[in-house]
Design a protein around this motif. Structure first.
Motif, mmCIF file in Angstrom:
data_model
loop_
_atom_site.group_PDB
_atom_site.id
_atom_site.type_symbol
_atom_site.label_atom_id
_atom_site.label_comp_id
_atom_site.label_asym_id
_atom_site.label_seq_id
_atom_site.Cartn_x
_atom_site.Cartn_y
_atom_site.Cartn_z
ATOM 1 N N GLU A 1 74.593 53.337 97.380
ATOM 2 C CA GLU A 1 73.204 53.052 97.758
ATOM 3 C C GLU A 1 72.178 53.652 96.809
ATOM 4 O OE1 GLU A 1 73.678 53.026 102.543
ATOM 5 O OE2 GLU A 1 71.661 53.336 101.737
ATOM 6 N N THR A 2 72.490 54.826 96.294
ATOM 7 C CA THR A 2 71.542 55.452 95.364
ATOM 8 C C THR A 2 71.380 54.592 94.118
ATOM 9 O OG1 THR A 2 72.304 57.590 96.149
ATOM 10 C CG2 THR A 2 71.001 57.576 94.123
ATOM 11 N N LYS A 3 72.521 54.176 93.561
ATOM 12 C CA LYS A 3 72.446 53.308 92.377
ATOM 13 C C LYS A 3 71.695 52.021 92.712
ATOM 14 C CE LYS A 3 76.760 54.668 90.001
ATOM 15 N NZ LYS A 3 78.084 54.158 89.555
ATOM 16 N N ASN B 1 62.524 52.938 97.603
ATOM 17 C CA ASN B 1 62.773 54.298 98.083
ATOM 18 C C ASN B 1 63.747 54.361 99.248
ATOM 19 O OD1 ASN B 1 61.051 55.553 96.232
ATOM 20 N ND2 ASN B 1 59.271 55.127 97.505
ATOM 21 N N ASN B 2 63.711 53.333 100.112
ATOM 22 C CA ASN B 2 64.530 53.394 101.312
ATOM 23 C C ASN B 2 65.207 52.069 101.594
ATOM 24 O OD1 ASN B 2 63.988 56.109 102.504
ATOM 25 N ND2 ASN B 2 61.880 55.373 102.284
ATOM 26 N N LEU B 3 66.429 52.163 102.102
ATOM 27 C CA LEU B 3 67.194 50.977 102.493
ATOM 28 C C LEU B 3 67.851 51.261 103.842
ATOM 29 C CD1 LEU B 3 69.149 50.045 99.231
ATOM 30 C CD2 LEU B 3 67.249 48.772 100.247
ATOM 31 N N GLU C 1 71.135 42.676 88.286
ATOM 32 C CA GLU C 1 72.549 42.864 87.988
ATOM 33 C C GLU C 1 72.713 44.205 87.284
ATOM 34 O OE1 GLU C 1 74.307 39.477 86.025
ATOM 35 O OE2 GLU C 1 76.076 40.638 85.476
ATOM 36 N N GLY C 2 73.721 44.957 87.673
ATOM 37 C CA GLY C 2 73.915 46.265 87.047
ATOM 38 C C GLY C 2 75.019 47.009 87.760
ATOM 39 N N ASP C 3 75.056 48.338 87.518
ATOM 40 C CA ASP C 3 76.103 49.148 88.125
ATOM 41 C C ASP C 3 75.628 49.674 89.477
ATOM 42 O OD1 ASP C 3 78.203 50.863 88.703
ATOM 43 O OD2 ASP C 3 77.423 52.462 87.416
ATOM 44 N N ILE C 4 76.207 49.150 90.553
ATOM 45 C CA ILE C 4 75.865 49.663 91.884
ATOM 46 C C ILE C 4 77.137 50.098 92.620
ATOM 47 C CG2 ILE C 4 73.726 48.337 92.121
ATOM 48 C CD1 ILE C 4 75.334 46.385 93.970
ATOM 49 N N ALA C 5 78.148 50.473 91.847
ATOM 50 C CA ALA C 5 79.445 50.777 92.450
ATOM 51 C C ALA C 5 79.649 52.275 92.636
ATOM 52 C CB ALA C 5 80.557 50.217 91.570
#
Lengths: 567, 567
Positions: free
Chosen positions: A303-305, A313-315, A381-385
C-alpha cells in the motif's frame, strides 16, 4: 552522588502493561515514570544517561561541521500550510491556539521553521553548504504509544537540516551524515543497519533509516544475504522474474467460473499457475476515487508503494457493496472492461507474464488470456509489490526479513521545501536559486531504550561505559559500621578527585539488596568496601559484564581505575 | 569556529519595533530572530551563551545538592484542576487536546507534575529533604511580550522544587537557595537585589524576586536607604504614622458639601488635612460582588494587597452607574450606611486617625467625625496601601523606588500544593505527613538578555568571560593574503590546542567590518593577525572592555592566554 540522596527508587514490581525489557528495566531501575500515555518523566538516573547521549551526538555533529541552534516548540501554522503538511501529517499533528487566536503546531519536525529562519538572512553561495541542528522536544500524537520510550508522544529529538548548492553538493553531505550517524550509534553501543525507507510526511525522493535489529522493533525490513541491499518493507524492491513471455498472445475469452472468491479457487478451477492469475484489489482514496491495484497473482500489493506511485495520502479497501455498485463483483474484479471511473494501477510484474486469467467483473465468470495494453490500459504503472522473505534482491541475493528499532533517519529533501517556501540563495552568477536540502533525525529517548534492549542480562541493565549514568558504583557493605563507613567515604573521595563519576551506595540496606540494585542499574564497574576488603586495605572490583571480581589496594585505585575505564 | 561557516550574520539595521538595547544587540549580532510575537529562534551565537548559562546554573544547583530530572512539556489538565490553577492562572494558560480528547496544559511551572511524580514513590522521612529541578521549555500566553527576550511567551526555565519535613527544615533550604541564586547571578555577571514579592498564581505565603536594577525592567520595587528592606511594589510595607489619635471622638455629623468629586475638593471645602479624609474605592470582583476599599486620604489602594487580603483573583472598578444603583454617589461614597451587600475592606491606616471626613453616599453631602468601629465595621481589615517613594520603611529608613528585571524567584509553598494533592511522606512515628514545599525559578532567556543590559557599550555587547560565546575572537586582517592566512591558521590551531574556544574571523571582509563585528559580538579577548603583527612574529591582543592593545609573541600565546583568561 550518594545513593541515599538520589531521587527515584528501584522496585521489584513490574506493572502488568509493561512488556518491553527496556521499559521494564527503566521502570524497575527508577530511570523513568509515565505521566500520561506516551509521555514520560525522566528521573535523575534517566536524565544522566540522556545527557550523555546528547553530548555524544552533539560532539559528532559539531565535528562534522554542523552548527547547533534552536527553534521555538510552537510553530506558526501558516508555515505548515505553506508546505501542505497540516494535511499530510494527519492525526499526529497537535495544534494550539494562543490568546489572540493564532494557531500553532506543536513541533514534530522543523523543516518549515528552519527555512523560515534561513530566509531571514541574505545567503550567498559562499555561505553554502551549511547544516544546522537542534535538540528539542517533539510532539507526535501517535495512535498507539508503546514499549515505554520505544514509541512515545513526546520526546527529545536531534534534528538537523542541510542547505546545499545543488544535488552533487548535497550528496556529499548525505554521505557524510551517513558516516556520522554510523559512528554516533557505534559510540552509543549500537550496531545499525541502514535501510532504504519511505519518507512518510517528510517529503523528498529518498531516505534511509538507521535500524537496530530487535524483536521489539516496529521497522520491518529486508536485507539481502550478500549485505548489499537493505530496505524497509514499505519500499523494498525485488527481482520479478520473467515467466512466459515467449508465449504468443492468445484470444481473450470469457468462460463460466463457478468458484469461490480466493486466488486459490482460481488456480484450482483453471489448473493454471498462481503467477499467471491477475490479483485485483479495489481501494478508495481520500477523494472518494476508486483505485484498482492489479498485480501478478503470486505477489501482494504494498500500500505504501501504491500511495506513493499515485500520490495520495490515504487509502481504504472498497467493500463488497461499493464494488457491486461499480458494476463489478467481489472475487471477480478485472481491469478489463471495468467502470471507466476506476483508476487502474498496474504493478510492473504484469510485464513478466502473458495470457493471464482472472475475473470478468461478473459473478462466476472469468476471463482467460488477458494481456496488458491489448485488453486494459493502466493509468499508472510501476512497482507496487510487497517484498517477502526468500524473494531475490534485484542483484539476485536472497532476501531475509528483519525487524528492528528505527533510531535515526536521513532524508533527501531536494527542492521539496525550498520551492514550496520560495527559499533561495544568491548564486555565483547573481541569480537566485533554490536550496537543495536534506534532513537528519535521531530520536534520543528511543535510542536510550534501544541501548538497553541490546545491553542487558537477566539481572538488569549493562550500560556501555560512554552512556552509563555513572562510571563506578561504590558499595559499602556495613558489618562494623564505623570502620567500613570511614573507608568507603575515603574511596568515594579518591574516586571523585579522579573525576570519576561515582554512585555511592551509602544506604542502610543489606548486601543482597545493594548487589541486586547494582546489577539492575548496571553501572560498568562495581567497587565494594566490606569488612573483608578493609582487612586487606583493598576494595573488591567487578565489571558489570563479567563474573569475576578482584581485590585492589586502595592506594592503587588511581592507577587501576585508569586501566579499568580504558578497558 | 570559522566565522565564514557560522550561521547567522551581523547587521547594521535595527527594525523599528526593537527598543530594548539587549534586544537590539541580540538582533544585530545575529544571536536571535523572532519567530512569532514573544517566540524566538536562538542562532548559534545565542545558543552558545545560553548553554553556558545553563552549565553554570546546573553546576551551582548540583553543588547545593539539588538533583536534575525532567517532566513532559504537556501536563494532564486534571493535575491543574486538583490545585484550581486552571482558574487562577487565567489567560496565560495554553491548552491542547490530544487525539483521544484528553486535555493538556502547556507547562508554565511544574508544581503539579513534580508532585505527581513524587507521589509515585514511597518516601520516608529518611529520604527528606530533597530538591529536584529541571531545565524545560515553558509557555505563558503573555498579554504583551516585549523587549526581545525580556518578556516572552515561550522560554527556557530552570525550575526547582524542594520537599521538606517541616517549616524549619524548609527555611534552611530557602536560605540555601537564596545564597545559591546570589552566587549564580554573580557568576553570570549580575548583581541582584532580593525583594519580597507577590506569589501570583504560584501559591504559598511568601516569596522573593531576584531583581537586577534596570530602567527596562518591569519589576517596580522599594528599597530602604539602610538596605535592610526591599520589596516589590505589590507587597511593599511602610510605616503608617499615628496622626490625631489623642483627639476625642466627636459626634458624627452630616453636612452640605457642594464640591467636586476629588479628594482635593474635599480638602478645600472642609479645610482639613488630606490624611483625615477617607478615600473610598469601589471594586467589583469576579463573582460580581461589590468590594469597597477604604483607606486614609493620603494613601492609595494597592490592588494586589487588596486581592490577597480578601482572596479573589480579579477586580475591576465599579462604574458610576453601578455605584448609583447601589444607592451611593460617585465622589461621595462612604462606608457609613453603605448598602449592606457591599463588602467593606479597611486599610489599617484608618486606625491612625480619628474624626475622619468624607462622602455621605449622597450627592453634595459629606460626613464629619467618622470613626471606625463606631460608625462602620469593616468585613476585612489589613494592609492594602501602596508604598511610595519617600515613605519610611517599618524600621524608619527612607524608601527609594527602583525598577528592575526579575531574573529569578524563590517561593515558600508550605502545604499549599501538598494538601491539595494529598502528597505525604511517612514520618519517624509511622504517620503520613504532608510535605512542606518550596519552589525556585530562573528564567534562562531573560537572564541572558539582562546580562547584555548590564554589559554593553556604544559599540556592542561586552560579555563577561564565563558566559561569552567564545573566549577569543581571532581576526585575520588580510593584506598579503598568503602570509597572514598562514599565520592566522597557526594561531587558530595553537588556541584550539589550548582548549580555548575561538571564533576565527576568516571572512573576506575589510578590517573595518571585522573590528565593528568583533565589538558588536563582544567576545572578551580580541586577537589580530595582520601584516604588521606578523613582521614581529606577534599577534595584537585587546580586551573588549579595555582600549589599549598589546603585541604578544606567537610563541608566548600559551603563557599569556593563561594569564589573560584568568584576569
Amino acid at each position: 552522588m550518594r545513593q541515599s540522596r538520589l531521587f527515584g527508587k528501584t522496585t521489584k514490581t513490574i506493572p502488568r502493561d509493561i512488556k518491553a525489557i527496556s521499559h521494564q528495566l527503566l521502570y524497575q531501575g527508577g530511570f523513568i515514570r509515565e505521566s500520561a500515555a506516551g509521555r514520560y518523566y525522566f528521573l535523575p538516573l534517566g536524565i544522566k544517561v540522556r545527557d550523555k547521549i546528547i553530548k555524544i551526538v552533539e560532539e559528532e555533529m559539531n565535528k562534522a561541521g554542523a552548527i547547533k541552534l534552536i527553534t521555538p516548540v510552537l510553530h506558526p501554522i501558516e508555515l505548515w500550510k505553506n508546505t501542505q503538511r497540516t494535511k499530510s501529517v494527519g492525526f499526529e499533528l497537535m495544534k494550539v491556539k494562543d490568546r489572540e487566536g493564532n494557531d500553532f503546531v506543536l513541533g514534530g519536525t522543523a523543516e518549515e521553521m528552519i527555512i523560515d529562519l534561513v530566509k531571514k538572512f541574505n545567503i550567498s553561495y559562499k555561505d553554502l553548504p551549511f547544516n544546522i541542528y537542534q535538540f528539542s522536544q517533539k510532539f507526535r500524537d501517535e495512535l498507539r504509544p508503546r514499549g515505554g520510550l520505544l514509541r512515545v508522544r513526546e520526546f527529545l529529538m536531534k534534528d538537523a537540516y542541510s542547505f546545499n548548492l545543488d544535488e552533487k553538493d548535497f550528496k556529499g553531505e548525505y554521505q557524510k551524515m551517513w558516516k556520522v550517524y554510523t559512528k554516533i550509534f557505534k559510540r552509543l553501543g549500537l550496531e545499525t543497519i541502514v535501510v532504504e525507507s519511505d519518507n512518510g510526511y517528510i517529503g523528498g525522493d529518498y531516505c534511509h533509516e538507521f535500524v537496530v535489529e530487535s524483536e521489539v522493533g516496529e521497522s520491518r525490513f529486508f536485507i539481502s544475504e550478500d549485505g548489499k541491499y537493505a530496505a524497509h518493507e514499505d519500499v523494498a524492491k525485488f527481482k520479478k522474474e520473467r515467466k512466459n513471455l515467449d508465449e504468443e498472445e492468445k484470444r481473450l475469452e470469457e468462460v463460466e467460473a463457478k468458484r469461490g472468491k480466493t486466488m486459490e479457487d482460481g488456480v484450482k478451477l483453471h489448473r493454471l499457475p498462481l503467477w499467471q492469475q491477475i490479483k485485483d484489489v479495489m481501494f478508495i482514496d481520500d477523494k472518494e476515487r476508486f483505485i484498482l491495484a492489479v498485480i501478478r497473482g503470486d505477489f501482494n500489493v504494498n500500500e505504501t508503494k501504491l500511495r506513493n506511485l499515485i500520490g495520495v495520502n490515504n487509502l481504504r479497501y472498497a467493500d463488497d457493496e461499493e464494488i457491486r455498485k461499480l458494476g463489478s463483483e467481489p472475487g471477480f474484479i478485472s481491469p478489463v472492461g471495468i467502470n471507466k471511473k476506476v483508476i487502474i494501477v498496474a504493478d510492473d510484474s504484469l510485464r513478466t507474464i502473458k495470457n493471464a486469467y482472472g475475473g470478468a467483473n461478473k459473478k462466476n465468470r472469468d476471463l482467460l488470456n488477458i494481456n496488458i495494453d491489448r485488453d486494459y490500459k493502466p493509468h499508472f504503472e510501476g512497482d507496487i509489490a510487497l517484498a517477502e522473505e526468500g524473494f531475490l534482491s534485484e542483484q539476485g541475493s536472497r532476501l531475509r526479513e528483519g525487524r528492528g528499532i528505527e533510531v535515526g533517519n536521513i532524508f533527501q529533501l531536494g527542492y521539496y521545501y525550498s520551492k514550496k517556501m520560495n527559499a533561495t540563495f544568491t548564486d555565483k552568477d547573481g541569480k537566485e536559486k533554490f536550496y537543495y536540502m536534506g534532513c537528519y533525525g535521531i530520536g534520543i529517548d528511543r535510542t536510550l531504550a534501544t541501548i538497553i534492549e541490546k545491553h542487558h542480562d537477566k539481572k538488569g541493565m549493562v550500560w556501555p561505559a560512554p552512556v552509563a549514568p555513572y562510571d563506578v558504583h561504590l558499595i559499602e557493605i556495613r558489618n562494623q559500621r564505623d570502620k567500613t563507613r570511614g573507608v568507603a567515604e575515603r574511596v568515594y573521595n579518591i574516586l571523585q578527585s579522579l573525576n570519576i563519576e561515582v554512585l555511592y551506595d551509602d544506604r542502610d540496606e543489606s548486601a543482597g539488596v545493594k548487589f541486586a540494585d547494582s546489577d539492575l542499574i548496571g553501572i560498568p564497574i562495581r567497587m565494594v568496601v566490606s569488612e573483608k576488603t578493609i582487612e586487606k586495605d583493598s576494595v573488591e572490583v567487578k565489571r558489570r559484564d563479567e563474573d569475576k571480581s578482584r581485590l585492589i589496594k586502595i592506594d592503587e585505585i588511581e592507577r587501576e581505575m585508569d586501566k579499568a575505564i580504558k578497558d
